[in-house]
Design a protein around this motif. Structure first.
Motif, short mmCIF file in Angstrom:
data_model
loop_
_atom_site.label_atom_id
_atom_site.label_comp_id
_atom_site.label_asym_id
_atom_site.label_seq_id
_atom_site.Cartn_x
_atom_site.Cartn_y
_atom_site.Cartn_z
N GLY A 119 0.82 -1.20 0.00
CA GLY A 119 0.00 0.00 0.00
C GLY A 119 0.85 1.25 0.00
O GLY A 119 1.97 1.27 0.53
N GLY A 137 -4.34 1.02 -1.37
CA GLY A 137 -3.92 -0.17 -2.11
C GLY A 137 -4.68 -0.24 -3.43
O GLY A 137 -5.86 0.11 -3.46
N SER A 138 -3.99 -0.62 -4.49
CA SER A 138 -4.70 -0.82 -5.76
C SER A 138 -3.81 -1.53 -6.77
O SER A 138 -2.69 -1.13 -6.99
CB SER A 138 -5.15 0.51 -6.35
OG SER A 138 -5.80 0.28 -7.58
N ARG A 174 -8.84 0.94 -0.42
CA ARG A 174 -8.40 0.09 -1.52
C ARG A 174 -9.37 0.25 -2.68
O ARG A 174 -10.57 0.44 -2.47
CB ARG A 174 -8.38 -1.36 -1.02
CG ARG A 174 -7.88 -2.36 -1.99
CD ARG A 174 -7.74 -3.74 -1.32
NE ARG A 174 -7.47 -4.71 -2.37
CZ ARG A 174 -6.27 -4.88 -2.92
NH1 ARG A 174 -5.24 -4.18 -2.49
NH2 ARG A 174 -6.12 -5.75 -3.90
N ASP A 201 -7.58 -6.90 6.96
CA ASP A 201 -6.88 -7.16 5.70
C ASP A 201 -6.82 -8.65 5.35
O ASP A 201 -6.34 -9.01 4.28
CB ASP A 201 -5.43 -6.64 5.78
CG ASP A 201 -5.38 -5.13 5.85
OD1 ASP A 201 -6.38 -4.49 5.45
OD2 ASP A 201 -4.37 -4.57 6.32
#
Lengths: 109, 306, 381
Positions: free
Chosen positions: B19, B32-33, B63, C325
């Protein structure tokens, strides 16, 4: 609720109205009510109703006389329905209470 | 270190892996991506923003990625998520970037209740702030973009963040999203403004993001004191009209436009009342940006000399 | 065990320990604070963590940005508390002269009776238990004084009125707070005995004599009903409901006769097995002081160990939020299974099948879960 004689009904300041925070700008009152976390905007008439009840309970009629005097109006000049609406609104907001008809109220105040 | 110090390769690697940790004003965000559609635009527009130091806490973990399951094969989509949960319906993949920008605003607006959050553009000069509380569509972003390319510092285009402890405004100099005609207006008005690609047919029409001047991003820790409230309205062909506004009306407009006035109870009431009491309040109707800027400059000079 | 298994265990341990023994908060690293804030938020226990921090007097150990999140949670909770207690005040105003017992339930009861679960707890609606034959009068009066029925789809409205133990929520035209009026604590369709008469007989008055709360054993059983029967397919069992149970048990533990009555009333309700699982879970996760002989007595009604162990595993998976996560498929499955089981207790099989297929359909279309941004501007959030 004794609707037949609205002027003979008595009102008292509710506990919630004892700790209001007032901010006056021009003729507009911006008021914070801690018990409900609401901010109200009142005109002078509505603010005066609260002020006149600060000393103790009053009949609707007596309250109206005081407000008219404070506004420099002649007795009876305040529109009846407007005044009744303001009282009902203040009651709904929990700022004033309608007294039960049995409670003694001093007419002369 | 700033985002611009990362090469595109390293930038993409961070986005797709642990990230990208980036700081926007008082908030640390981890983004994040795995999507190219996001990374390309972000690498350019986020360049001046600082990276979060090693040990600092992240406030929001967001994200943007293709959703799992059947849908990804039907139409290419991007899903915004916060802490692993997706509060919104998916976007088309081309709109991944505006979706993240919007999503981060949503995180802040729905969570940062340790601050009073006004819905307002805020610019600053000499430590004094001018606020433009407005509903969308009133030209607040256009005016704000014009001002910050004309000697004013950007605090925020969207959020008037007020610290309850001292009533000072915290900068949140994020990208400024221009909509529809405003994009062309700013291109003509300040050709040097850095504007990202236009995204067509988003839920708000065409959107393009202005990167704030680097100075505004670098000074994101410098607070400002509220001094003026100006309620702007852009009206085609209207002559310039700057009128004093009553304090009670200003109070109501500020409070009713805030993100969390209701949540902060008495603190919010006191802060807004104090800000309005100590500020000069005006309404502004304009059609010409040069005229509007001149009037606001004049206003800031004259009230400072008082 | 996989690395996501480890991450999930770390996340769950942080949250549980913060509530169970807040002293650990003095020794957390910054990355642990970050994770704790995320996990506690997911479980809607951030306000509780804030309360633990202040009660333990360890404010200085909290990194400033974690402190900001705690502060935000505290502000929201303070606001919600004001709204809930004011709504009760307005209810009493609206119901002046209506001679019906009003029993406050759940958060509303904890708040107005000043009971321990009130601390750092998030409050949503006002919950009231009223006699079924008084429901009409109360609803009518409230509607006359500014409340109205929330518009819900006709399927849900019918479901509420025909099968459930409450009527569709009411909301005042100006204030957003919802009022849920219950006439029993369990749905009519429930496999459990849902006669509310004994609850009214045992209810206890508050300082304001127009208001009552359930007697301690009934209150605990209701918190357990809420925990085990009112789950959510995504959330599973709500850990915050177990925190309520833990606080109530700890608080009432010393009252003479409390445990005997609790076990007896659970038996009368046909709720002994959920009580057993609830007490075990509270003891396991929060070290709630449950007397040995109480658990020993209930063990007779509990299933034999080979069935019990997997059930308890399932309960833990469904209760604990896990690491944001690293979602675990088995935790998702556990939440779904527990949800189906809760409905199994609430409804006859045919109705259950209809209801679940309907809910699954809505879920698939995304009708409930997601906000469509086209309708909303940021401000309206």
């Amino acid at each position: 609720m004794g609707n037949c004689q609205p002027d003979r009904e008595a009102f008292v300041l509710a506990e919630a109205a004892r700790s209001l925070i007032w901010q006056a700008w021009d003729e507009v009152y911006i008021i914070y009510q801690a018990s409900s976390a609401e901010t109200h905007v009142f005109n002078e008439t509505t603010a005066l109703i609260l002020r006149s009840l600060e000393q103790g309970p009053l009949l609707a009629e007596g309250t109206r006389n005081r407000v008219e005097a404070a506004l420099g109006l002649d007795p009876g000049e305040l529109v009846e329905e407007d005044f009744a609406f303001a009282l009902a609104r203040l009651e709904e907001l929990g700022l004033i209470d309608r007294l039960d008809p049995v409670s003694p109220v001093d007419d002369r105040r | 270190m700033i985002v611009g110090d990362l090469g595109r390769g390293e930038f993409d690697k961070r986005l797709a892996g642990p990230g990208l940790r980036v700081r926007f004003g008082p908030f640390n965000i981890r983004i994040g991506s795995p999507l190219d559609a996001f990374a390309g635009v972000a690498h350019q527009l986020y360049a001046p923003y600082p990276l979060v130091e090693e040990n600092a806490l992240i406030d929001f973990h967001v994200r943007i990625a293709s959703p799992r399951g059947l849908r990804r094969w039907v139409r290419r989509q991007a899903c915004f998520s916060l802490d692993g949960q997706s509060p919104f319906a998916p976007y088309t993949i081309e709109h991944a970037f505006p979706a993240v920008e919007w999503g981060i605003n949503w995180c802040i607006a729905t969570r940062a209740h340790h601050l009073l959050m006004l819905h307002s553009a805020v610019v600053e000069r000499d430590g004094l702030a001018m606020l433009f509380p407005a509903s969308p569509g009133d030209g607040k972003s256009t005016l704000c973009t014009a001002l910050v390319h004309s000697g004013w510092r950007l605090l925020s285009d969207e959020f008037g963040l007020i610290r309850p402890e001292d009533g000072l405004l915290l900068p949140l100099p994020r990208l400024i999203p221009l909509k529809n005609e405003s994009i062309e207006v700013i291109r003509r008005f300040r050709p040097e403004a850095l504007i990202g690609p236009a995204f067509y047919n988003t839920r708000k029409g065409t959107v393009a993001h202005v990167r704030p001047p680097v100075d505004s991003v670098q000074r994101a820790a410098e607070t400002a004191r509220p001094r003026w409230f100006v309620f702007p309205r852009w009206i085609a062909h209207s002559p310039l009209d700057l009128q004093p506004m009553s304090k009670s009306q200003a109070f109501l407009m500020v409070a009713s436009n805030a993100f969390n006035y209701e949540v902060l109870d008495e603190t919010a009431y006191r802060l807004v009342a104090q800000m309005v009491a100590q500020s000069d309040c005006y309404s502004l109707c304009y059609s010409d940006l040069d005229e509007a800027l001149a009037a606001l400059d004049e206003l800031s000079r004259s009230s400072r000399d008082e | 065990m996989t690395s996501s298994g480890t991450a999930n265990r770390q996340a769950n341990r942080l949250l549980i320990e913060a509530i169970r023994s807040p002293d650990v908060l003095t020794a957390l690293r910054p990355d642990e604070w970050e994770l704790l804030v995320r996990v506690a938020r997911r479980a809607r226990l951030l306000g509780r963590i804030d309360s633990e921090v202040r009660l333990a007097g360890v404010d200085e150990c909290v990194p400033p940005s974690a402190a900001a999140h705690l502060r935000a949670a505290r502000n929201v909770i303070a606001h919600r508390k004001t709204l809930v207690s004011w709504e009760v005040d307005r209810l009493l105003w609206a119901l002046r002269g209506v001679d019906q017992p009003l029993i406050l339930l759940k958060g509303t009861a904890y708040l107005l009776a000043g009971l321990p679960p009130e601390r750092g707890r998030i409050f949503a609606d006002v919950d009231l238990l009223v006699p079924e034959d008084g429901l009409g009068e109360i609803e009518e009066r409230l509607v006359a004084r500014g409340w109205s029925r929330i518009q819900i789809d006709p399927y849900d409205d019918r479901y509420y009125r025909v099968w459930m133990h409450e009527i569709p929520p009411l909301r005042h035209y100006e204030r957003g707070t919802e009022i849920d009026l219950h006439h029993r604590l369990l749905p009519r369709t429930s496999r459990l005995n849902s006669d509310p008469a004994p609850l009214f007989a045992a209810a206890q008055p508050l300082a304001n004599p127009r208001l009552r709360v359930l007697a301690p054993p009934d209150m605990v059983l209701h918190a357990l009903v809420h925990l085990f029967l009112e789950g959510d397919p995504d959330e599973g069992l709500r850990l915050r409901d177990l925190v309520d149970v833990h606080d109530l048990l700890t608080h009432f533990s010393g009252q003479p006769g409390f445990w005997d009555q609790l076990v007896r009333k659970a038996g009368d309700l046909g709720f002994a097995r959920p009580l057993f699982y609830g007490l075990r879970a509270a003891e396991r996760l929060f070290a709630t002081p449950v007397p040995r002989e109480v658990l020993g007595g209930l063990r007779r009604v509990s299933p034999p160990w080979p069935l019990r162990a997997p059930m308890e595993k399932l309960i833990d998976l469904a209760l604990l939020p896990g690491h944001p996560d690293h979602p675990l498929t088995r935790a998702g499955l556990a939440r779904w299974l527990i949800y189906v089981r809760a409905h199994w207790l609430r409804m006859p099989p045919l109705l259950l099948a209809r209801h679940l297929s309907r809910k699954t359909w809505l879920r698939f279309r995304g009708a409930r879960k997601r906000i469509d941004l086209a309708q909303l501007d940021l401000k309206q959030q």
